[in-house]
Enzyme design. Sequence first.
Site, short mmCIF file in Angstrom:
data_model
loop_
_atom_site.label_atom_id
_atom_site.label_comp_id
_atom_site.label_asym_id
_atom_site.label_seq_id
_atom_site.Cartn_x
_atom_site.Cartn_y
_atom_site.Cartn_z
N ALA A 131 0.86 -1.19 0.00
CA ALA A 131 0.00 0.00 0.00
C ALA A 131 0.89 1.23 0.00
O ALA A 131 2.05 1.18 0.43
CB ALA A 131 -0.90 -0.02 1.23
N GLU A 171 -1.09 -9.30 -0.38
CA GLU A 171 -2.53 -9.48 -0.13
C GLU A 171 -3.31 -9.63 -1.43
O GLU A 171 -4.28 -10.39 -1.49
CB GLU A 171 -3.05 -8.31 0.71
CG GLU A 171 -2.51 -8.38 2.14
CD GLU A 171 -2.80 -7.14 2.96
OE1 GLU A 171 -2.42 -6.03 2.52
OE2 GLU A 171 -3.41 -7.26 4.04
N GLY A 226 0.40 -5.01 0.79
CA GLY A 226 -0.77 -5.07 -0.10
C GLY A 226 -0.52 -5.89 -1.35
O GLY A 226 -1.46 -6.47 -1.92
N GLU A 246 4.20 -4.43 7.40
CA GLU A 246 3.34 -3.46 8.10
C GLU A 246 3.71 -3.19 9.55
O GLU A 246 3.74 -2.05 9.98
CB GLU A 246 1.87 -3.90 8.02
CG GLU A 246 1.23 -3.70 6.65
CD GLU A 246 1.42 -4.90 5.73
OE1 GLU A 246 2.26 -5.77 6.03
OE2 GLU A 246 0.71 -4.97 4.70
N1 COA Z 1 4.49 3.22 -0.83
C1 COA Z 1 4.87 4.40 -1.40
N2 COA Z 1 5.93 4.51 -2.20
C2 COA Z 1 6.65 3.40 -2.42
C3 COA Z 1 6.33 2.16 -1.86
C4 COA Z 1 5.18 2.09 -1.03
N3 COA Z 1 4.77 0.96 -0.48
N4 COA Z 1 7.22 1.24 -2.25
C5 COA Z 1 8.09 1.89 -3.05
N5 COA Z 1 7.74 3.19 -3.15
C6 COA Z 1 8.41 4.25 -3.92
C7 COA Z 1 9.68 4.75 -3.22
O1 COA Z 1 9.34 5.71 -2.24
C8 COA Z 1 10.43 5.33 -4.39
O2 COA Z 1 9.83 6.56 -4.73
P1 COA Z 1 10.78 7.84 -5.03
O3 COA Z 1 11.59 7.44 -6.22
O4 COA Z 1 9.81 8.95 -5.31
O5 COA Z 1 11.62 8.04 -3.80
C9 COA Z 1 10.09 4.37 -5.53
O6 COA Z 1 8.90 3.71 -5.15
C10 COA Z 1 11.16 3.31 -5.74
O7 COA Z 1 11.37 2.65 -4.52
P2 COA Z 1 12.82 2.54 -3.82
O8 COA Z 1 12.61 2.38 -2.36
O9 COA Z 1 13.72 3.64 -4.27
O10 COA Z 1 13.34 1.16 -4.46
P3 COA Z 1 14.38 0.16 -3.81
O11 COA Z 1 14.73 -0.83 -4.87
O12 COA Z 1 15.50 0.87 -3.14
O13 COA Z 1 13.55 -0.61 -2.66
C11 COA Z 1 11.64 -1.72 -1.73
C12 COA Z 1 12.45 -1.42 -3.00
C13 COA Z 1 10.38 -2.48 -2.16
C14 COA Z 1 12.47 -2.63 -0.81
C15 COA Z 1 11.29 -0.43 -1.01
O14 COA Z 1 10.73 0.46 -1.94
C16 COA Z 1 10.30 -0.60 0.12
O15 COA Z 1 10.67 -1.05 1.19
N6 COA Z 1 9.02 -0.24 -0.10
C17 COA Z 1 8.02 -0.28 0.90
C18 COA Z 1 7.54 -1.70 1.09
C19 COA Z 1 6.48 -1.76 2.19
O16 COA Z 1 6.74 -1.50 3.33
N7 COA Z 1 5.26 -2.14 1.77
C20 COA Z 1 4.16 -2.33 2.68
C21 COA Z 1 3.40 -1.08 2.88
S1 COA Z 1 2.07 -1.36 4.03
#
Ligand code: COA
Length: 257
Positions: free
Chosen positions: A63, A111, A108, A131
């Site tokens: 999400a 999910e 999400g 989460e």
């Molecule tokens: N919500 C909002 N933005 C998200 C996102 C999320 N769940 N997951 C990734 N993004 C965005 C990042 O903020 C980034 O945006 P930006 O370029 O404007 O800064 C872009 O997507 C690319 O992600 P980035 O983190 O730079 O890629 P990465 O390869 O370094 O890492 C992840 C990938 C998936 C490990 C990391 O993005 C992450 O931990 N995301 C959140 C996962 C999460 O907690 N999901 C559950 C939410 S309830």
Amino acid sequence: MDFVKVEREGGVATLTIDRQDKLNAISPQLVEEIGQSLLEIESEGPRVIVVTGAGEKAFVAGADITAMSAMSPTEAKRFAEIGHAAMALLDKSPIPTIAAVNGFALGGGCEIALACDIRIAAENALFGFPEVGLGILPGMGGTQRLPRLVGPAVAKELIFSARRIDAAEAQEIGLVNRVVPQGEALSAALELADQIATNGPLAVRYAKAAANKALDTDLVNGLEYEADQFALLFSTEDSREGMGAFSEKRKPEFTGN
Ligand code: COA
């Protein structure tokens, strides 16, 4: 639709979540688009629905944390309810659904995959529920569907620890049906979808409803439901066609009637 693409080939509809600059993260707008698209797809009556994420890196990275960080409890409740409604359109859809998991399937994303009937993962797929590390909990069905799929102990470990698991471990615990080489999740899902689409569509629909019933009821009522669905199929043209084709040593031609 800004973030959802739907393609139809033969009896298979493919829904692609496409918000690649945010790794396909699910904003309130996106979850509404998924729900709306699924309603439209269902009304067109394909035989199988495949769900995937655009790009090579992510299925759905969860999400949208930026959007959630500004939500009040009331807005969060609404977000969860809209998410539940969209997931029910996969889970309870009469049409079988397959998730082609092509990368990160976190929160999400996991999910959405859980709400599908079948999950096929590329070997670079990563699953997890981050989460609790954000001070929240899985709100799009994860606390309910994960224990039903992998059992409560494994589900609780994954949800409480927020540990990420790779595709091989996901297959080991029964979270995914099959692991395929990187880049091949969608083609493998489409191949399976084509195979499902050759079968009697009403038979597949009723079989899905009966299998879903197994998760909601006790064995006695589940078997009664199965017998009713079994009997109902004997009133269809397709059952005559399917069994007749066997006797006549030819391939059946199902019409969905
Ligand atoms: N919500 C909002 N933005 C998200 C996102 C999320 N769940 N997951 C990734 N993004 C965005 C990042 O903020 C980034 O945006 P930006 O370029 O404007 O800064 C872009 O997507 C690319 O992600 P980035 O983190 O730079 O890629 P990465 O390869 O370094 O890492 C992840 C990938 C998936 C490990 C990391 O993005 C992450 O931990 N995301 C959140 C996962 C999460 O907690 N999901 C559950 C939410 S309830």
